[in-house]
Design an enzyme around this catalytic site. Structure first.
Site, PDB file in Angstrom:
ATOM      1  N   ARG A   9      48.854  38.483  40.469  1.00 18.76           N
ATOM      2  CA  ARG A   9      48.491  39.895  40.385  1.00 18.76           C
ATOM      3  C   ARG A   9      49.412  40.839  41.141  1.00 18.76           C
ATOM      4  O   ARG A   9      49.230  42.055  41.065  1.00 18.76           O
ATOM      5  CB  ARG A   9      47.034  40.069  40.848  1.00 18.76           C
ATOM      6  N   ASP A  56      49.979  23.851  42.041  1.00 17.67           N
ATOM      7  CA  ASP A  56      51.396  23.508  42.166  1.00 17.67           C
ATOM      8  C   ASP A  56      51.669  22.218  42.932  1.00 17.67           C
ATOM      9  O   ASP A  56      52.823  21.822  43.091  1.00 17.67           O
ATOM     10  CB  ASP A  56      52.166  24.663  42.813  1.00 17.67           C
ATOM     11  N   HIS A  77      41.143  24.763  40.750  1.00 18.44           N
ATOM     12  CA  HIS A  77      41.665  25.144  39.432  1.00 18.44           C
ATOM     13  C   HIS A  77      42.606  24.095  38.851  1.00 18.44           C
ATOM     14  O   HIS A  77      43.390  24.388  37.959  1.00 18.44           O
ATOM     15  CB  HIS A  77      42.345  26.523  39.513  1.00 18.44           C
ATOM     16  N   CYS A 131      38.625  13.386  25.944  1.00 12.05           N
ATOM     17  CA  CYS A 131      38.260  12.132  26.617  1.00 12.05           C
ATOM     18  C   CYS A 131      38.778  12.045  28.050  1.00 12.05           C
ATOM     19  O   CYS A 131      38.442  11.114  28.783  1.00 12.05           O
ATOM     20  CB  CYS A 131      38.762  10.943  25.807  1.00 12.05           C
ATOM     21  N   CYS A 142      45.645  14.211  21.657  1.00  7.24           N
ATOM     22  CA  CYS A 142      45.441  12.936  22.336  1.00  7.24           C
ATOM     23  C   CYS A 142      45.629  11.766  21.363  1.00  7.24           C
ATOM     24  O   CYS A 142      45.100  11.800  20.253  1.00  7.24           O
ATOM     25  CB  CYS A 142      44.028  12.923  22.919  1.00  7.24           C
ATOM     26  N   CYS A 164      41.877  10.144  21.074  1.00 11.85           N
ATOM     27  CA  CYS A 164      40.710  10.791  20.446  1.00 11.85           C
ATOM     28  C   CYS A 164      41.061  12.019  19.615  1.00 11.85           C
ATOM     29  O   CYS A 164      40.165  12.660  19.067  1.00 11.85           O
ATOM     30  CB  CYS A 164      39.674  11.159  21.524  1.00 11.85           C
ATOM     31  N   SER A 179      45.263  34.979  48.851  1.00 11.42           N
ATOM     32  CA  SER A 179      44.458  35.134  47.633  1.00 11.42           C
ATOM     33  C   SER A 179      43.881  36.539  47.561  1.00 11.42           C
ATOM     34  O   SER A 179      43.430  37.079  48.573  1.00 11.42           O
ATOM     35  CB  SER A 179      43.310  34.125  47.602  1.00 11.42           C
ATOM     36  N   ASN A 212      46.652  37.984  54.205  1.00 13.37           N
ATOM     37  CA  ASN A 212      47.156  38.444  52.909  1.00 13.37           C
ATOM     38  C   ASN A 212      47.900  39.749  53.098  1.00 13.37           C
ATOM     39  O   ASN A 212      47.455  40.593  53.857  1.00 13.37           O
ATOM     40  CB  ASN A 212      45.978  38.656  51.941  1.00 13.37           C
ATOM     41  N   ILE A 220      52.740  35.539  54.970  1.00 13.38           N
ATOM     42  CA  ILE A 220      52.116  34.252  55.333  1.00 13.38           C
ATOM     43  C   ILE A 220      53.089  33.339  56.069  1.00 13.38           C
ATOM     44  O   ILE A 220      52.738  32.737  57.088  1.00 13.38           O
ATOM     45  CB  ILE A 220      51.582  33.544  54.057  1.00 13.38           C
TER      46      ILE A 220
HETATM   47  P1  OAD Z   1      46.643  36.586  43.183  1.00 15.73           P
HETATM   48  O1  OAD Z   1      47.972  36.827  42.543  1.00 15.73           O
HETATM   49  O2  OAD Z   1      45.457  37.246  42.611  1.00 15.73           O
HETATM   50  O3  OAD Z   1      46.708  37.000  44.716  1.00 15.73           O
HETATM   51  C1  OAD Z   1      47.757  36.565  45.555  1.00 15.73           C
HETATM   52  C2  OAD Z   1      47.745  37.428  46.792  1.00 15.73           C
HETATM   53  O4  OAD Z   1      48.720  36.918  47.693  1.00 15.73           O
HETATM   54  C3  OAD Z   1      48.101  38.887  46.517  1.00 15.73           C
HETATM   55  O5  OAD Z   1      47.087  39.721  47.054  1.00 15.73           O
HETATM   56  C4  OAD Z   1      49.436  39.090  47.244  1.00 15.73           C
HETATM   57  O6  OAD Z   1      49.511  40.355  47.877  1.00 15.73           O
HETATM   58  C5  OAD Z   1      49.412  37.999  48.287  1.00 15.73           C
HETATM   59  N1  OAD Z   1      50.740  37.482  48.666  1.00 15.73           N
HETATM   60  C6  OAD Z   1      51.727  37.046  47.852  1.00 15.73           C
HETATM   61  N2  OAD Z   1      52.774  36.571  48.553  1.00 15.73           N
HETATM   62  C7  OAD Z   1      52.451  36.728  49.871  1.00 15.73           C
HETATM   63  C8  OAD Z   1      53.114  36.442  51.097  1.00 15.73           C
HETATM   64  N3  OAD Z   1      54.338  35.877  51.135  1.00 15.73           N
HETATM   65  N4  OAD Z   1      52.484  36.754  52.258  1.00 15.73           N
HETATM   66  C9  OAD Z   1      51.246  37.320  52.243  1.00 15.73           C
HETATM   67  N5  OAD Z   1      50.569  37.606  51.110  1.00 15.73           N
HETATM   68  C10 OAD Z   1      51.155  37.309  49.932  1.00 15.73           C
HETATM   69  O7  OAD Z   1      46.473  34.977  43.262  1.00 15.73           O
HETATM   70  P2  OAD Z   1      45.125  34.141  43.542  1.00 15.73           P
HETATM   71  O8  OAD Z   1      44.185  34.887  44.413  1.00 15.73           O
HETATM   72  O9  OAD Z   1      45.547  32.793  43.957  1.00 15.73           O
HETATM   73  O10 OAD Z   1      43.193  31.044  38.341  1.00 15.73           O
HETATM   74  O11 OAD Z   1      44.539  34.077  42.086  1.00 15.73           O
HETATM   75  C11 OAD Z   1      43.305  33.439  41.882  1.00 15.73           C
HETATM   76  C12 OAD Z   1      43.263  32.805  40.529  1.00 15.73           C
HETATM   77  O12 OAD Z   1      43.605  33.760  39.522  1.00 15.73           O
HETATM   78  C13 OAD Z   1      44.286  31.711  40.306  1.00 15.73           C
HETATM   79  O13 OAD Z   1      43.888  30.475  40.852  1.00 15.73           O
HETATM   80  C14 OAD Z   1      44.386  31.651  38.823  1.00 15.73           C
HETATM   81  C15 OAD Z   1      44.440  33.132  38.527  1.00 15.73           C
HETATM   82  O14 OAD Z   1      43.957  33.494  37.298  1.00 15.73           O
HETATM   83  C16 OAD Z   1      43.065  30.668  37.059  1.00 15.73           C
HETATM   84  O15 OAD Z   1      43.985  30.782  36.276  1.00 15.73           O
HETATM   85  C17 OAD Z   1      41.750  30.105  36.697  1.00 15.73           C
HETATM   86 ZN    ZN Z   2      41.418  12.157  24.263  1.00 16.88          ZN
END
Ligand code: OAD
Ligand code: ZN
Length: 246
Positions: free
Chosen positions: A34, A102, A119, A130, A152, A155, A193, A218, A236
């Site tokens: 995002r 990852d 995830h 399967c 697959c 199946c 996150s 964050n 981070i």
């Molecule tokens: P997001 O991209 O929503 O959020 C990542 C956050 O990390 C953002 O708010 C950035 O500002 C921050 N960030 C990035 N690099 C940074 C750094 N070096 N230092 C400090 N902050 C940093 O990612 P997630 O919260 O992981 O799921 O997204 C949640 C889920 O949405 C994922 O697991 C994925 C996605 O859709 C599925 O696909 C089901």
């Molecule tokens: Zn299968």
């Protein structure tokens, strides 16, 4: 400063549960979702029901994944991963809960079973019928031969990266382990996150409600900063670098 307070909280804690998002892996060259330039700013996510229903959606999904091959192959654990692995080896961290796919927590030294992957994992594939697992190399070969995402061999159902898409059921075992860890820790640290995707985003609050201290690291504000005991709005790698030990 925030980092000093974090150091004190880590020293005082007996059971620290880190909860990680894509922000911990951006310094490893993997884009988040995002932020500007993030994956969902470039591509619309393909929901699970579309993947199931449409060969075109499966082909598109696999093309996107293959385009990321080199990024994932080149990625090494960053300072955040290494700091958490140090705390794990020191016996302070029983396990890490992650939304990331990852495999970098495992690569940093967490044993299998101590990385709770809410995830899933994108470094291998799985049949959605399967559950048979496949190497990505096999999928790539079949895709190149047939010009289409394979089904697959056992199946005939579609083969997908072993990740959880929007609209796909959460993994039961991982949800249960994450619940136990959140309720039993005394320090919960949400790292990199945006905390907008549920049910994963419920764990910080669950830990807080069960009595743990809550820290959020964050660089941008998150949805849950107001319930945290400490918010570190900073990079981070720089924040956790000092905690990288042996
Ligand atoms: P997001 O991209 O929503 O959020 C990542 C956050 O990390 C953002 O708010 C950035 O500002 C921050 N960030 C990035 N690099 C940074 C750094 N070096 N230092 C400090 N902050 C940093 O990612 P997630 O919260 O992981 O799921 O997204 C949640 C889920 O949405 C994922 O697991 C994925 C996605 O859709 C599925 O696909 C089901
Ligand atoms: Zn299968």
């Amino acid at each position: 400063s925030g980092v000093e307070r974090l150091g004190d909280m880590i020293a005082e804690a007996k059971a620290i549960v880190p909860f990680t998002g894509a922000g911990i892996s951006t310094e490893c060259g993997i884009p988040d979702f995002r932020s500007p330039g993030g994956l969902w700013t470039r591509n619309r996510p393909i929901p699970f029901d579309e993947f199931v229903a449409s060969q075109d959606a499966r082909d598109e999904s696999w093309r996107r994944r293959f385009a990321m091959d080199e990024t994932f192959a080149a990625a090494k654990p960053g300072r955040g991963h290494r700091a958490l692995a140090s705390l794990y080896r020191a016996g302070k961290v029983p396990a890490v809960i992650t939304q990331n796919i990852d495999n970098l927590h495992q690569a940093s030294g967490f044993a299998a079973g101590h990385v709770i992957e809410l995830h899933g994992n994108t470094t291998y594939a799985r049949c959605i019928g399967c559950g048979q697992t496949y190497q990505l190399d096999w999928v790539k070969r079949r895709f190149d031969q047939d010009g289409a995402a394979p089904d697959c061999t056992a199946c005939d159902e579609p083969v997908k990266t072993a990740t959880i898409s929007f609209g796909q059921a959460m993994p039961d075992g991982e949800m249960q382990r994450a619940t136990e860890l959140s309720q039993r820790c005394d320090l919960f640290i949400a790292i990199g996150s945006s905390l907008v995707v549920w049910p994963a985003a419920g764990f910080p609050m669950m830990a807080k409600n069960a009595g743990a201290r809550l820290v959020i690291i964050n660089r941008e504000p998150t949805e849950q900063d107001d319930i945290a005991d400490l918010v570190i709005r900073h990079d981070i790698g720089e924040t956790l670098g000092p905690f990288v030990g042996n």
